[in-house]
Scaffold this motif. Structure first.
Motif, short mmCIF file in Angstrom:
data_model
loop_
_atom_site.label_atom_id
_atom_site.label_comp_id
_atom_site.label_asym_id
_atom_site.label_seq_id
_atom_site.Cartn_x
_atom_site.Cartn_y
_atom_site.Cartn_z
N LEU A 139 11.26 -33.50 -25.15
CA LEU A 139 12.07 -33.81 -23.97
C LEU A 139 13.49 -34.17 -24.40
O LEU A 139 13.67 -35.06 -25.24
CB LEU A 139 11.44 -34.99 -23.22
N PRO A 140 14.51 -33.53 -23.86
CA PRO A 140 15.89 -33.92 -24.19
C PRO A 140 16.25 -35.25 -23.51
O PRO A 140 15.93 -35.44 -22.34
CB PRO A 140 16.73 -32.77 -23.63
N LEU A 141 16.90 -36.11 -24.23
CA LEU A 141 17.35 -37.36 -23.61
C LEU A 141 18.57 -37.14 -22.74
O LEU A 141 18.78 -37.85 -21.76
CB LEU A 141 17.66 -38.40 -24.69
N SER A 142 19.39 -36.17 -23.11
CA SER A 142 20.56 -35.86 -22.30
C SER A 142 21.01 -34.43 -22.56
O SER A 142 20.85 -33.91 -23.66
CB SER A 142 21.71 -36.83 -22.60
N LEU A 143 21.57 -33.82 -21.53
CA LEU A 143 22.11 -32.47 -21.63
C LEU A 143 23.50 -32.46 -20.98
O LEU A 143 23.74 -33.19 -20.02
CB LEU A 143 21.20 -31.46 -20.93
N GLY A 144 24.38 -31.63 -21.51
CA GLY A 144 25.71 -31.53 -20.92
C GLY A 144 26.43 -32.87 -20.93
O GLY A 144 26.56 -33.51 -21.97
N ASP A 145 26.86 -33.32 -19.75
CA ASP A 145 27.57 -34.59 -19.66
C ASP A 145 26.69 -35.71 -19.07
O ASP A 145 27.20 -36.70 -18.54
CB ASP A 145 28.85 -34.44 -18.83
N GLU A 146 25.36 -35.55 -19.17
CA GLU A 146 24.45 -36.59 -18.65
C GLU A 146 24.60 -37.88 -19.46
O GLU A 146 24.87 -37.86 -20.66
CB GLU A 146 22.99 -36.12 -18.75
N SER A 147 24.39 -38.99 -18.78
CA SER A 147 24.45 -40.30 -19.43
C SER A 147 23.05 -40.82 -19.71
O SER A 147 22.07 -40.36 -19.12
CB SER A 147 25.19 -41.30 -18.53
N VAL A 148 22.97 -41.78 -20.63
CA VAL A 148 21.69 -42.41 -20.99
C VAL A 148 21.85 -43.92 -20.91
O VAL A 148 22.82 -44.49 -21.41
CB VAL A 148 21.26 -42.03 -22.42
N MET A 149 20.89 -44.57 -20.26
CA MET A 149 20.88 -46.04 -20.21
C MET A 149 19.62 -46.54 -20.91
O MET A 149 18.53 -46.01 -20.71
CB MET A 149 20.88 -46.55 -18.76
N ILE A 150 19.77 -47.57 -21.74
CA ILE A 150 18.64 -48.18 -22.45
C ILE A 150 18.49 -49.61 -21.98
O ILE A 150 19.45 -50.39 -22.00
CB ILE A 150 18.87 -48.15 -23.98
N THR A 151 17.29 -49.97 -21.54
CA THR A 151 17.03 -51.35 -21.10
C THR A 151 15.82 -51.91 -21.85
O THR A 151 15.08 -51.18 -22.50
CB THR A 151 16.73 -51.42 -19.59
N SER A 152 15.64 -53.19 -21.73
CA SER A 152 14.49 -53.86 -22.33
C SER A 152 13.57 -54.36 -21.22
O SER A 152 13.83 -55.38 -20.59
CB SER A 152 14.96 -55.04 -23.19
N GLY A 153 12.50 -53.59 -20.96
CA GLY A 153 11.50 -53.99 -19.97
C GLY A 153 12.01 -54.04 -18.55
O GLY A 153 11.47 -54.77 -17.72
N LYS A 154 13.02 -53.23 -18.21
CA LYS A 154 13.60 -53.32 -16.87
C LYS A 154 13.92 -51.94 -16.32
O LYS A 154 14.52 -51.12 -17.00
CB LYS A 154 14.88 -54.17 -16.92
N PHE A 155 13.51 -51.72 -15.06
CA PHE A 155 13.86 -50.47 -14.38
C PHE A 155 15.17 -50.65 -13.64
O PHE A 155 15.36 -51.64 -12.93
CB PHE A 155 12.77 -50.06 -13.39
N CYS A 156 16.08 -49.71 -13.80
CA CYS A 156 17.36 -49.74 -13.10
C CYS A 156 17.60 -48.39 -12.44
O CYS A 156 17.28 -47.35 -13.00
CB CYS A 156 18.51 -50.02 -14.08
N GLU A 157 18.19 -48.43 -11.25
CA GLU A 157 18.58 -47.18 -10.59
C GLU A 157 19.72 -46.58 -11.39
O GLU A 157 20.75 -47.23 -11.63
CB GLU A 157 19.01 -47.45 -9.16
N PHE A 158 19.56 -45.33 -11.82
CA PHE A 158 20.53 -44.74 -12.74
C PHE A 158 20.53 -43.23 -12.57
O PHE A 158 19.48 -42.61 -12.41
CB PHE A 158 20.17 -45.12 -14.18
N GLU A 159 21.71 -42.61 -12.59
CA GLU A 159 21.83 -41.18 -12.36
C GLU A 159 21.35 -40.34 -13.53
O GLU A 159 20.88 -39.23 -13.36
CB GLU A 159 23.29 -40.84 -12.03
N GLY A 160 21.50 -40.83 -14.75
CA GLY A 160 21.11 -40.06 -15.92
C GLY A 160 19.69 -40.36 -16.37
O GLY A 160 18.80 -40.62 -15.56
#
Length: 218
Positions: A139-160
């Motif tokens: 699975l690619p973590l990001s393609l093109g200009d997609e962003s990546v967010m890393i959290t610790s045990g937390k779900f966040c609404e995020f576009e990438g």
């Protein structure tokens, strides 16, 4: 002559993912420092031993870090004092960490104290758990200009792409929030270890899992 402290990332679990530089650094060490679990060397040491069997001939410094955060300040100070004991005699000390030392590693709490005493420190990067998980899932973590967010045990609404580390104890809450979004959810527990478990969709993920559980939402 003062010794030198090395932080060596051993990767997420599979001994074959340890880097060549990490292997060389371990082989050249005089002392191996690592957290202990139930009186024995922890997971990072066991992974390193499979890749570098002669690690068992090195002096071993087992460090104790309690789970309760209120006790950690004293534990960090004690660990630093123990490491300095070896450094002051000119020895090269390798501090083993899971994954990469730059991500949620106990090393930096100890290293900051040691660095204040004038000792030299070097970081040897390791493959991160989220990189290994993405590879395992193909699975690619990001393609093109997609962003990546890393959290610790937390779900966040995020576009990438959202990467959730340490998800195991909060899975039920995370799943409830993730279900409201039209995204694919994946999880691996104990990536690269013998007891690895892979989940390819939200509905197959259990409500509870072990500490080394990582989710990818994209």
């Amino acid at each position: 002559m003062a010794g030198k402290l090395y932080a060596v990332g051993v990767g997420p679990g599979d001994p074959e993912l340890i880097t060549i530089k990490a292997v060389k650094t371990i082989k050249n060490a005089d002392c191996i420092a690592c957290p202990k679990s139930h009186g024995e060397p922890g997971t990072a040491y066991k992974i390193a031993k499979e890749a570098v069997p002669d690690i068992s001939s090195k002096e071993l410094l087992l460090l104790e870090f309690p789970m309760r955060k209120t006790d950690l300040i004293d534990a960090h100070k004690k660990a630093a004092e123990q490491v300095i004991h070896f450094l002051s005699s000119g020895k090269k000390v390798v501090f083993l960490t899971l994954g990469d030392p730059e991500f949620y590693s106990t090393f930096y709490y100890v290293a900051s104290i040691i660095k204040e005493q004038g000792y030299e420190i070097e970081i040897v990067s390791g493959i991160t758990s989220f990189s290994a998980t993405a590879a395992r899932l193909e699975l690619p973590l990001s393609l093109g200009d997609e962003s990546v967010m890393i959290t610790s045990g937390k779900f966040c609404e995020f576009e990438g792409t959202l990467v959730i580390l340490k998800a195991g104890s909060k899975l039920k809450e995370i799943k409830e929030k993730a279900a409201t979004y039209n995204k694919n959810v994946y999880m691996i527990e104990n990536c690269g270890m013998p007891d690895e478990k892979v989940y390819y969709d939200l509905h197959s993920i259990p409500d509870e899992a072990g500490y080394f559980s990582l989710m990818i939402v994209r």
